[in-house]
Design a protein around this motif. Sequence first.
Motif, PDB file in Angstrom:
ATOM      1  N   ARG A   1      47.301  57.377 113.101  1.00 55.59           N
ATOM      2  CA  ARG A   1      46.480  56.972 114.238  1.00 55.59           C
ATOM      3  C   ARG A   1      47.181  55.832 114.965  1.00 55.59           C
ATOM      4  O   ARG A   1      47.483  54.795 114.364  1.00 55.59           O
ATOM      5  N   LEU A   2      47.426  56.032 116.264  1.00 54.98           N
ATOM      6  CA  LEU A   2      48.084  55.029 117.083  1.00 54.98           C
ATOM      7  C   LEU A   2      47.253  54.766 118.332  1.00 54.98           C
ATOM      8  O   LEU A   2      46.942  55.702 119.072  1.00 54.98           O
ATOM      9  N   ASP A   3      46.896  53.497 118.557  1.00 58.38           N
ATOM     10  CA  ASP A   3      46.140  53.089 119.741  1.00 58.38           C
ATOM     11  C   ASP A   3      46.998  52.131 120.568  1.00 58.38           C
ATOM     12  O   ASP A   3      47.480  51.111 120.048  1.00 58.38           O
ATOM     13  N   PHE A   4      47.155  52.443 121.852  1.00 59.49           N
ATOM     14  CA  PHE A   4      47.992  51.636 122.741  1.00 59.49           C
ATOM     15  C   PHE A   4      47.136  50.904 123.765  1.00 59.49           C
ATOM     16  O   PHE A   4      46.154  51.449 124.278  1.00 59.49           O
ATOM     17  N   THR A   5      47.551  49.673 124.075  1.00 59.81           N
ATOM     18  CA  THR A   5      46.888  48.907 125.126  1.00 59.81           C
ATOM     19  C   THR A   5      47.656  48.986 126.439  1.00 59.81           C
ATOM     20  O   THR A   5      47.121  48.634 127.493  1.00 59.81           O
ATOM     21  N   ALA A   6      48.913  49.432 126.397  1.00 62.74           N
ATOM     22  CA  ALA A   6      49.740  49.621 127.591  1.00 62.74           C
ATOM     23  C   ALA A   6      50.350  51.013 127.527  1.00 62.74           C
ATOM     24  O   ALA A   6      50.635  51.526 126.433  1.00 62.74           O
ATOM     25  N   PRO A   7      50.573  51.653 128.661  1.00 64.08           N
ATOM     26  CA  PRO A   7      51.113  53.014 128.645  1.00 64.08           C
ATOM     27  C   PRO A   7      52.518  53.049 128.041  1.00 64.08           C
ATOM     28  O   PRO A   7      53.421  52.370 128.537  1.00 64.08           O
ATOM     29  N   PRO A   8      52.734  53.807 126.974  1.00 66.40           N
ATOM     30  CA  PRO A   8      54.071  53.912 126.393  1.00 66.40           C
ATOM     31  C   PRO A   8      54.930  54.897 127.175  1.00 66.40           C
ATOM     32  O   PRO A   8      54.411  55.792 127.859  1.00 66.40           O
ATOM     33  N   SER A   9      56.249  54.745 127.057  1.00 65.39           N
ATOM     34  CA  SER A   9      57.158  55.688 127.708  1.00 65.39           C
ATOM     35  C   SER A   9      57.553  56.825 126.778  1.00 65.39           C
ATOM     36  O   SER A   9      57.904  57.922 127.239  1.00 65.39           O
ATOM     37  N   SER A  10      57.479  56.580 125.451  1.00 65.97           N
ATOM     38  CA  SER A  10      57.860  57.623 124.499  1.00 65.97           C
ATOM     39  C   SER A  10      57.142  57.416 123.177  1.00 65.97           C
ATOM     40  O   SER A  10      57.255  56.347 122.567  1.00 65.97           O
ATOM     41  N   VAL A  11      56.401  58.455 122.746  1.00 70.32           N
ATOM     42  CA  VAL A  11      55.752  58.432 121.430  1.00 70.32           C
ATOM     43  C   VAL A  11      56.064  59.745 120.727  1.00 70.32           C
ATOM     44  O   VAL A  11      55.849  60.825 121.288  1.00 70.32           O
TER      45      VAL A  11
END
Length: 257
Positions: free
Chosen positions: A190-200
């Motif tokens: 489970r991964l939660d981001f607060t800023a838009p990532p460029s690569s996951v």
Amino acid sequence: MTPRRPLALPVTVLAVLTAGLLVSGCSPDLLAGGDLAATKTATADATVTEAVTSVEVLGSRRGSIEVVAGAGPGVTIHRTVHYAGDTEPKPGQRLSGGALTFSDGCGNGRACYVDYRLEVPATAKVHLGSSSGAITVTGVAEADLSASSGSVRAERISGPLRVTTSSGEIAGSALGGSSAAVTSSSGDVRLDFTAPPSSVTADASSGAVTLRVPGGPYRVGGTTSSGVREVTVPTSPDATPRLTVHTSSGDVRITAS
């Protein structure tokens, strides 16, 4: 009736048995159950006042590793040493060119492991590895984490995140970095981001994968051999940011945060 006397082994037989144990390389600690026999504890705290740019703790056996962001340029070290026998291990650390590395002082074949709690600069990069123990990292610039058997938790990582586990849950929260690459042979991700990532990139052989990302659109790819696949974020085949999720057995959910 004459009572039977206890059977006494000849001296030569006892000598052979004792020699067999020594030849086999079995130490008293290992005969008592390896790491499970490490019933004594000691503290081994220290402070590194010089500036630290990276921290590396590898091969921590059963020990847990906790890393949090501290206030200074150096590192505050809290260690609990678990061991067996009469000799207390002496763990150490070495700073070279801003890179701080650790040694557990246990030696080979000894019932011994170390729990770490480190307060490091928020700008530090950390590289942590545990054979069987939980890893928790909070508030650093970059994290490269691996565990053979144990959960891994990362929170408020401002830069790249890399995680590998053979058996254990991977949980990332309040992630602000541009990239993340995680692999779990057995365990949920489970991964939660607060800023838009460029690569996951997330790979799970056996376990569910959940991504929560803001913004979009994203180019979403990957495969799911067995499980539900649900994508509710904006998508576009021409988008530059990419989310790639592969699972052999487990649900995939990619939603907006």
